[in-house]
Motif scaffolding. Sequence first.
Motif, short mmCIF file in Angstrom:
data_model
loop_
_atom_site.label_atom_id
_atom_site.label_comp_id
_atom_site.label_asym_id
_atom_site.label_seq_id
_atom_site.Cartn_x
_atom_site.Cartn_y
_atom_site.Cartn_z
N ALA A 190 0.84 -1.20 0.00
CA ALA A 190 0.00 0.00 0.00
C ALA A 190 0.87 1.24 0.00
CB ALA A 190 -0.93 0.01 1.21
N VAL A 191 0.35 2.29 -0.59
CA VAL A 191 0.97 3.60 -0.54
C VAL A 191 0.09 4.48 0.35
CG1 VAL A 191 1.49 5.69 -1.85
CG2 VAL A 191 2.13 3.45 -2.75
N ALA A 192 0.74 5.20 1.26
CA ALA A 192 0.01 6.09 2.16
C ALA A 192 0.35 7.53 1.83
CB ALA A 192 0.37 5.77 3.62
N PRO A 193 -0.48 8.19 1.02
CA PRO A 193 -0.20 9.58 0.66
C PRO A 193 -0.43 10.54 1.82
CG PRO A 193 -1.74 8.53 -0.89
CD PRO A 193 -1.66 7.67 0.33
N GLY A 194 0.34 11.60 1.81
CA GLY A 194 0.02 12.75 2.65
C GLY A 194 -0.86 13.67 1.83
N PRO A 195 -0.83 14.96 2.10
CA PRO A 195 -1.65 15.90 1.31
C PRO A 195 -1.24 15.86 -0.15
CG PRO A 195 -0.04 17.08 2.66
CD PRO A 195 -0.04 15.67 3.13
N THR A 196 -2.21 15.75 -1.03
CA THR A 196 -1.95 15.61 -2.46
C THR A 196 -2.93 16.49 -3.23
OG1 THR A 196 -1.33 13.30 -2.06
CG2 THR A 196 -1.66 13.96 -4.35
N ILE A 197 -2.45 17.07 -4.31
CA ILE A 197 -3.30 17.93 -5.14
C ILE A 197 -4.18 17.05 -6.02
CG2 ILE A 197 -3.32 19.75 -6.88
CD1 ILE A 197 -0.49 20.49 -5.88
N THR A 220 2.33 20.88 11.02
CA THR A 220 3.11 19.71 10.58
C THR A 220 2.93 19.31 9.12
OG1 THR A 220 1.36 18.14 11.25
CG2 THR A 220 3.03 18.73 12.90
N VAL A 221 1.80 19.64 8.50
CA VAL A 221 1.52 19.13 7.15
C VAL A 221 2.50 19.74 6.13
CG1 VAL A 221 -0.15 19.09 5.27
CG2 VAL A 221 -0.89 18.65 7.60
N PRO A 222 3.16 18.89 5.33
CA PRO A 222 4.09 19.39 4.32
C PRO A 222 3.37 19.96 3.10
CG PRO A 222 3.93 17.02 4.16
CD PRO A 222 3.12 17.43 5.36
N THR A 223 4.14 20.52 2.19
CA THR A 223 3.58 21.01 0.94
C THR A 223 2.91 19.87 0.19
OG1 THR A 223 5.32 22.67 0.77
CG2 THR A 223 4.13 22.13 -1.25
N PRO A 224 1.69 20.06 -0.30
CA PRO A 224 1.00 18.98 -1.01
C PRO A 224 1.80 18.45 -2.20
CG PRO A 224 -0.54 20.73 -0.49
CD PRO A 224 0.83 21.26 -0.15
N ALA A 225 1.76 17.15 -2.38
CA ALA A 225 2.42 16.51 -3.51
C ALA A 225 1.53 16.57 -4.73
CB ALA A 225 2.73 15.06 -3.18
N THR A 226 2.11 16.33 -5.88
CA THR A 226 1.32 16.23 -7.11
C THR A 226 0.85 14.79 -7.28
OG1 THR A 226 3.21 15.69 -8.51
CG2 THR A 226 2.71 18.03 -8.19
N ALA A 227 -0.19 14.61 -8.08
CA ALA A 227 -0.66 13.26 -8.38
C ALA A 227 0.42 12.45 -9.06
CB ALA A 227 -1.91 13.33 -9.25
N ALA A 228 1.24 13.09 -9.89
CA ALA A 228 2.32 12.38 -10.58
C ALA A 228 3.34 11.83 -9.61
CB ALA A 228 2.99 13.31 -11.59
N ALA A 251 4.92 5.17 3.01
CA ALA A 251 4.47 6.54 3.26
C ALA A 251 5.06 7.46 2.20
CB ALA A 251 4.90 6.99 4.65
N SER A 252 4.21 7.89 1.28
CA SER A 252 4.63 8.83 0.24
C SER A 252 4.04 10.18 0.61
CB SER A 252 4.12 8.35 -1.13
OG SER A 252 4.59 9.18 -2.17
N ASP A 253 4.69 10.83 1.59
CA ASP A 253 4.07 11.96 2.27
C ASP A 253 5.00 13.14 2.53
OD1 ASP A 253 5.76 10.96 4.18
OD2 ASP A 253 4.20 10.44 5.63
N GLY A 254 6.12 13.18 1.83
CA GLY A 254 7.04 14.28 2.03
C GLY A 254 7.68 14.33 3.40
N GLY A 255 7.66 13.18 4.11
CA GLY A 255 8.28 13.11 5.43
C GLY A 255 7.34 13.38 6.58
N TRP A 256 6.05 13.57 6.29
CA TRP A 256 5.08 13.89 7.35
C TRP A 256 5.06 12.82 8.46
CZ3 TRP A 256 -0.96 14.24 6.51
CH2 TRP A 256 -1.54 14.87 7.62
N SER A 257 5.08 11.53 8.05
CA SER A 257 4.99 10.45 9.02
C SER A 257 6.24 10.33 9.87
CB SER A 257 4.73 9.12 8.31
OG SER A 257 5.73 8.86 7.35
N ALA A 258 7.32 11.02 9.51
CA ALA A 258 8.55 10.96 10.30
C ALA A 258 8.53 11.96 11.47
CB ALA A 258 9.76 11.24 9.42
N LEU A 259 7.55 12.86 11.44
CA LEU A 259 7.49 13.88 12.50
C LEU A 259 6.94 13.30 13.81
CD1 LEU A 259 6.09 16.86 10.43
CD2 LEU A 259 8.44 16.51 11.16
#
Length: 259
Positions: A190-197, A220-228, A251-259
Amino acid sequence: MGNETAWQEAAINGRFGGKTIIVTGAGSGIGQATALRVAKEGGRVIAADISKERLDALVEENGGLDLVPVAGDISTEETVAAVVVAAGGRVDALANIAGIMDNFAPIHEVDDAMWERVFRINVTALMRLTRAVVPLMLEAGTGSVVNVASEAGLRGSAAGASYTASKHAVVGLTKNSAVMYGPKGLRFNAVAPGPTITNIEAVWGSQLAAERLGPLMQATVPTPATAAQLAASITFLLSDDGTNVNGAILASDGGWSAL
């Protein structure tokens, strides 16, 4: 020599050359980005989405790609059957991406309609399509399934009670399936996205949630990722590049889950 031939063919055809991959939620957002990436890398994509209009536009705008549209509610057995028929008896990989958000309501504010809708799309639909596809993969002795979970499947501060519970369920289904089918040659991740556009809107339907989660997210929320960017993570696990990865929640979340 056989391995060399396989690598040469992969280099020519792309990672998904000659393979059939089902992608749900393919009409927009992460699903569309994943469908396009797989198709551009040589795959035959069974693109499922509730919106016929979005699928028609996807196919029309990408005439050179092998995209097979199947419109319908993926939580129904009728649409699941239509997807399997479109696959033609062979499914090399499945990306369960279709999903909906809740209104951030905590459990004492959850209404039955919201709970049932979120679970029907996020959990039941995923289970039904996977249930239909696994026998084909077992017969072939190989297959890769990637489910889209969420940061809400890893923590309690990313959504409301309905969505959080549904994505924890997705994580559980992924891990259980990895254990059950790993020895048979199938991989479940599974992939666990953080905020995504994407076109999924997060609506604060609860004052308590806004007061409790709002400050946490702002801090804590990082800059939203793109769908790509999410598609890159998903296609890695779908492909043979993820050959030794099974039961992982990436976790494909820009490091959010590491906080």
